[in-house]
Design a protein around this motif. Sequence first.
Motif, PDB file in Angstrom:
ATOM      1  N   THR A   1      50.920 -42.308  19.995  1.00 44.79           N
ATOM      2  CA  THR A   1      52.108 -41.477  19.780  1.00 44.79           C
ATOM      3  C   THR A   1      52.020 -40.240  20.662  1.00 44.79           C
ATOM      4  OG1 THR A   1      52.270 -42.216  17.485  1.00 44.79           O
ATOM      5  CG2 THR A   1      53.489 -40.213  18.092  1.00 44.79           C
ATOM      6  N   GLN A   2      52.958 -40.141  21.611  1.00 45.02           N
ATOM      7  CA  GLN A   2      52.989 -38.940  22.434  1.00 45.02           C
ATOM      8  C   GLN A   2      53.367 -37.739  21.568  1.00 45.02           C
ATOM      9  OE1 GLN A   2      55.774 -40.105  25.548  1.00 45.02           O
ATOM     10  NE2 GLN A   2      54.086 -40.213  27.005  1.00 45.02           N
ATOM     11  N   ASN A   3      52.834 -36.600  21.896  1.00 45.08           N
ATOM     12  CA  ASN A   3      53.092 -35.422  21.060  1.00 45.08           C
ATOM     13  C   ASN A   3      53.022 -34.169  21.905  1.00 45.08           C
ATOM     14  OD1 ASN A   3      50.147 -34.289  20.838  1.00 45.08           O
ATOM     15  ND2 ASN A   3      49.987 -36.502  20.381  1.00 45.08           N
ATOM     16  N   ILE A   4      53.519 -33.095  21.310  1.00 43.44           N
ATOM     17  CA  ILE A   4      53.467 -31.766  21.913  1.00 43.44           C
ATOM     18  C   ILE A   4      52.735 -30.859  20.941  1.00 43.44           C
ATOM     19  CG2 ILE A   4      54.802 -29.794  22.750  1.00 43.44           C
ATOM     20  CD1 ILE A   4      57.060 -31.731  23.382  1.00 43.44           C
ATOM     21  N   SER A   5      51.546 -30.440  21.323  1.00 45.52           N
ATOM     22  CA  SER A   5      50.748 -29.571  20.453  1.00 45.52           C
ATOM     23  C   SER A   5      51.056 -28.115  20.754  1.00 45.52           C
ATOM     24  CB  SER A   5      49.254 -29.852  20.649  1.00 45.52           C
ATOM     25  OG  SER A   5      48.963 -31.202  20.315  1.00 45.52           O
ATOM     26  N   SER A   6      51.033 -27.319  19.712  1.00 41.57           N
ATOM     27  CA  SER A   6      51.360 -25.909  19.883  1.00 41.57           C
ATOM     28  C   SER A   6      50.709 -25.102  18.780  1.00 41.57           C
ATOM     29  CB  SER A   6      52.881 -25.703  19.862  1.00 41.57           C
ATOM     30  OG  SER A   6      53.206 -24.328  19.919  1.00 41.57           O
ATOM     31  N   GLN A   7      50.571 -23.806  19.043  1.00 41.73           N
ATOM     32  CA  GLN A   7      50.079 -22.868  18.050  1.00 41.73           C
ATOM     33  C   GLN A   7      51.273 -22.167  17.403  1.00 41.73           C
ATOM     34  OE1 GLN A   7      46.951 -22.425  17.104  1.00 41.73           O
ATOM     35  NE2 GLN A   7      46.035 -23.815  18.606  1.00 41.73           N
ATOM     36  N   GLY A   8      51.147 -21.862  16.142  1.00 44.32           N
ATOM     37  CA  GLY A   8      52.224 -21.178  15.433  1.00 44.32           C
ATOM     38  C   GLY A   8      51.673 -20.361  14.287  1.00 44.32           C
ATOM     39  N   ASN A   9      52.571 -19.920  13.446  1.00 42.75           N
ATOM     40  CA  ASN A   9      52.155 -19.167  12.262  1.00 42.75           C
ATOM     41  C   ASN A   9      53.153 -19.407  11.143  1.00 42.75           C
ATOM     42  OD1 ASN A   9      53.655 -17.246  14.280  1.00 42.75           O
ATOM     43  ND2 ASN A   9      54.113 -16.442  12.239  1.00 42.75           N
ATOM     44  N   VAL A  10      52.710 -19.146   9.938  1.00 42.73           N
ATOM     45  CA  VAL A  10      53.539 -19.383   8.756  1.00 42.73           C
ATOM     46  C   VAL A  10      54.522 -18.220   8.597  1.00 42.73           C
ATOM     47  CG1 VAL A  10      53.533 -19.756   6.265  1.00 42.73           C
ATOM     48  CG2 VAL A  10      51.654 -20.647   7.672  1.00 42.73           C
ATOM     49  N   THR A  11      55.772 -18.558   8.327  1.00 43.98           N
ATOM     50  CA  THR A  11      56.814 -17.566   8.085  1.00 43.98           C
ATOM     51  C   THR A  11      57.685 -18.062   6.934  1.00 43.98           C
ATOM     52  OG1 THR A  11      58.632 -16.342   9.112  1.00 43.98           O
ATOM     53  CG2 THR A  11      58.312 -18.601   9.820  1.00 43.98           C
ATOM     54  N   THR A  12      58.864 -17.510   6.790  1.00 43.23           N
ATOM     55  CA  THR A  12      59.785 -17.945   5.743  1.00 43.23           C
ATOM     56  C   THR A  12      61.025 -18.535   6.375  1.00 43.23           C
ATOM     57  OG1 THR A  12      60.802 -15.755   5.606  1.00 43.23           O
ATOM     58  CG2 THR A  12      58.951 -16.212   4.134  1.00 43.23           C
ATOM     59  N   LEU A  13      61.711 -19.354   5.586  1.00 43.90           N
ATOM     60  CA  LEU A  13      62.864 -20.060   6.118  1.00 43.90           C
ATOM     61  C   LEU A  13      64.057 -19.133   6.299  1.00 43.90           C
ATOM     62  CD1 LEU A  13      63.745 -22.906   6.966  1.00 43.90           C
ATOM     63  CD2 LEU A  13      64.549 -23.280   4.630  1.00 43.90           C
ATOM     64  N   LYS A  14      64.242 -18.176   5.398  1.00 36.38           N
ATOM     65  CA  LYS A  14      65.381 -17.266   5.459  1.00 36.38           C
ATOM     66  C   LYS A  14      64.917 -15.875   5.854  1.00 36.38           C
ATOM     67  CE  LYS A  14      67.872 -19.834   1.871  1.00 36.38           C
ATOM     68  NZ  LYS A  14      68.491 -19.771   0.524  1.00 36.38           N
ATOM     69  N   PRO A  15      65.733 -15.131   6.599  1.00 40.27           N
ATOM     70  CA  PRO A  15      65.308 -13.794   7.053  1.00 40.27           C
ATOM     71  C   PRO A  15      65.057 -12.823   5.911  1.00 40.27           C
ATOM     72  CG  PRO A  15      67.193 -14.587   8.334  1.00 40.27           C
ATOM     73  CD  PRO A  15      67.015 -15.538   7.194  1.00 40.27           C
ATOM     74  N   ASN A  16      65.836 -12.914   4.828  1.00 35.93           N
ATOM     75  CA  ASN A  16      65.672 -11.951   3.734  1.00 35.93           C
ATOM     76  C   ASN A  16      64.442 -12.225   2.888  1.00 35.93           C
ATOM     77  OD1 ASN A  16      66.700 -14.344   2.708  1.00 35.93           O
ATOM     78  ND2 ASN A  16      67.883 -13.350   1.105  1.00 35.93           N
ATOM     79  N   GLN A  17      63.696 -13.297   3.199  1.00 33.91           N
ATOM     80  CA  GLN A  17      62.482 -13.619   2.460  1.00 33.91           C
ATOM     81  C   GLN A  17      61.219 -13.180   3.188  1.00 33.91           C
ATOM     82  OE1 GLN A  17      62.856 -17.858   1.987  1.00 33.91           O
ATOM     83  NE2 GLN A  17      64.372 -17.708   0.351  1.00 33.91           N
ATOM     84  N   ARG A  18      61.382 -12.566   4.355  1.00 31.78           N
ATOM     85  CA  ARG A  18      60.221 -12.177   5.143  1.00 31.78           C
ATOM     86  C   ARG A  18      59.771 -10.760   4.776  1.00 31.78           C
ATOM     87  NH1 ARG A  18      62.988 -14.680  10.587  1.00 31.78           N
ATOM     88  NH2 ARG A  18      62.846 -16.859   9.918  1.00 31.78           N
ATOM     89  N   PRO A  19      58.543 -10.407   5.110  1.00 32.35           N
ATOM     90  CA  PRO A  19      58.074  -9.047   4.805  1.00 32.35           C
ATOM     91  C   PRO A  19      58.968  -8.009   5.456  1.00 32.35           C
ATOM     92  CG  PRO A  19      56.253 -10.459   5.462  1.00 32.35           C
ATOM     93  CD  PRO A  19      57.496 -11.241   5.722  1.00 32.35           C
ATOM     94  N   GLN A  20      59.218  -6.932   4.736  1.00 33.28           N
ATOM     95  CA  GLN A  20      60.105  -5.894   5.240  1.00 33.28           C
ATOM     96  C   GLN A  20      59.538  -4.527   4.891  1.00 33.28           C
ATOM     97  OE1 GLN A  20      63.317  -6.952   2.044  1.00 33.28           O
ATOM     98  NE2 GLN A  20      63.676  -4.820   2.651  1.00 33.28           N
ATOM     99  N   THR A  21      60.013  -3.543   5.634  1.00 37.28           N
ATOM    100  CA  THR A  21      59.639  -2.154   5.355  1.00 37.28           C
ATOM    101  C   THR A  21      60.855  -1.428   4.792  1.00 37.28           C
ATOM    102  OG1 THR A  21      60.190  -1.512   7.625  1.00 37.28           O
ATOM    103  CG2 THR A  21      57.900  -2.089   7.153  1.00 37.28           C
ATOM    104  N   LEU A  22      60.605  -0.517   3.873  1.00 39.94           N
ATOM    105  CA  LEU A  22      61.672   0.280   3.282  1.00 39.94           C
ATOM    106  C   LEU A  22      61.719   1.633   3.972  1.00 39.94           C
ATOM    107  CD1 LEU A  22      61.213  -0.486  -0.528  1.00 39.94           C
ATOM    108  CD2 LEU A  22      62.581  -1.700   1.176  1.00 39.94           C
TER     109      LEU A  22
END
Length: 453
Positions: free
Chosen positions: A53-74
Amino acid sequence: MLNISNNKVSEFIDLTKYKSGKDIFTKEYNKGFKKFLLIFTVILILILFLPWTQNISSQGNVTTLKPNQRPQTLQSQIPGRVEEWFVQEGNFVKKGDTILRISEVKSEYFDERLAERTDNQITAKSSSVTAYKNKVNALQSQINALQQERRLKLEQAKNKVKQTLLKVVSDSIDLEALKINADIANKQYLRTIQLQEDGLKAVKDVEEKRSKYQEVNAKLISQQNKLLSTRQDAINSELAIATLGATYADKIAKAQSSLYTAQSGGLDIEAQVSKLETNLANYKKRNSLLFITAPQAGFINKTIKAGLGETFKEGEPLVSIMPADYELAVEMYVKPIDLPLIHVGEEVRVQFDGWPAIVFSGWPNVSYGTYGAKIVAIENFISNNGKYRVLLKPDSNMVAWPTAIRVGSGAKTIALLENVPIWFELWRQINSFPPNFYQPTAKKTDSKDKKKA
């Protein structure tokens, strides 16, 4: 034998007839190794034809699906000073919970009763607006009264003009009658003189006729004076109409000027009241901004402006918060050369940092410790690192992702492409060719349907 001489004994003597010769020259060496090489070669050839199976390997990181669920600063919308903290790092807060209390640093907002005093100003200005409205109503009533009075005075003056004109006609008729009487009296006087000269009338009769004639002339002159006086009254009556119109026009204009001044003053006060109401609303809103509250439920990650009495400007981050409810996702970055091979909805295998895994990139079905994901979004513009960002979400048909994964942890992704023989993949890797360009089955079917249509 040392085989020092060029004369070989084996050319003259058959050594295989001897026992030692039979053991040495008739035995086959490395027979097992040859079989091993043959079997290994066959297995290797078979392996080269196995699917890969041909594939494309890559590095990434865990995030959230929606923008309002990501870490935020007040941040604070106003500049201020830290007065009191109600939380500490790691605490869980609900939506609306107070995190921090701040105080004003601008001198124009130091008054604690600023909103109350502004409200009192609004009440006073509102009273002024009411007074101006009453003044406007009074002036409007005055203008209406002046207009009514002018109408009545004009009617009265017009009636007087009609009366004087009729009196002029009456005096003219009387004058004409006196003229006729004067003419008759003159003729009678002259006739009486003639008769007196003829001896038919006495001197007394002549004197009576003269007296009557003079009396009629006096009445005539009096009537002429009266007619002239009546005509003068008619002219004065017409002039009074013009004077009356100018007088009342001036009075009405002054009243209207006062009315417009009152209306302008009332509108100016209303504008001031509106401005004060805006200021009052801003002051109340500003007072509510002195308490920093949680926009959603989450955990306090880090307090950035921690010291009591520490000042800050508007827009500066004060505290970092991580939402409690979120849907995990993974973002990976692919090279521009591999971007045409990535499509929304395709499968990707993910290996998370900290989770043991045995990965065979070409055989995803025999890999252990990887989790299924699907592509949900592909960035339309290249990122700062020179690659395109791709967002992945968990595949609901596969094993669920570990619940202990934290947002921001690392991940390795393997985007699955076409199945090709191993020999083809080796040949591609040796020549540094990109993976095969292809389109998903669904898209191929859609394109065929469009062509048919």
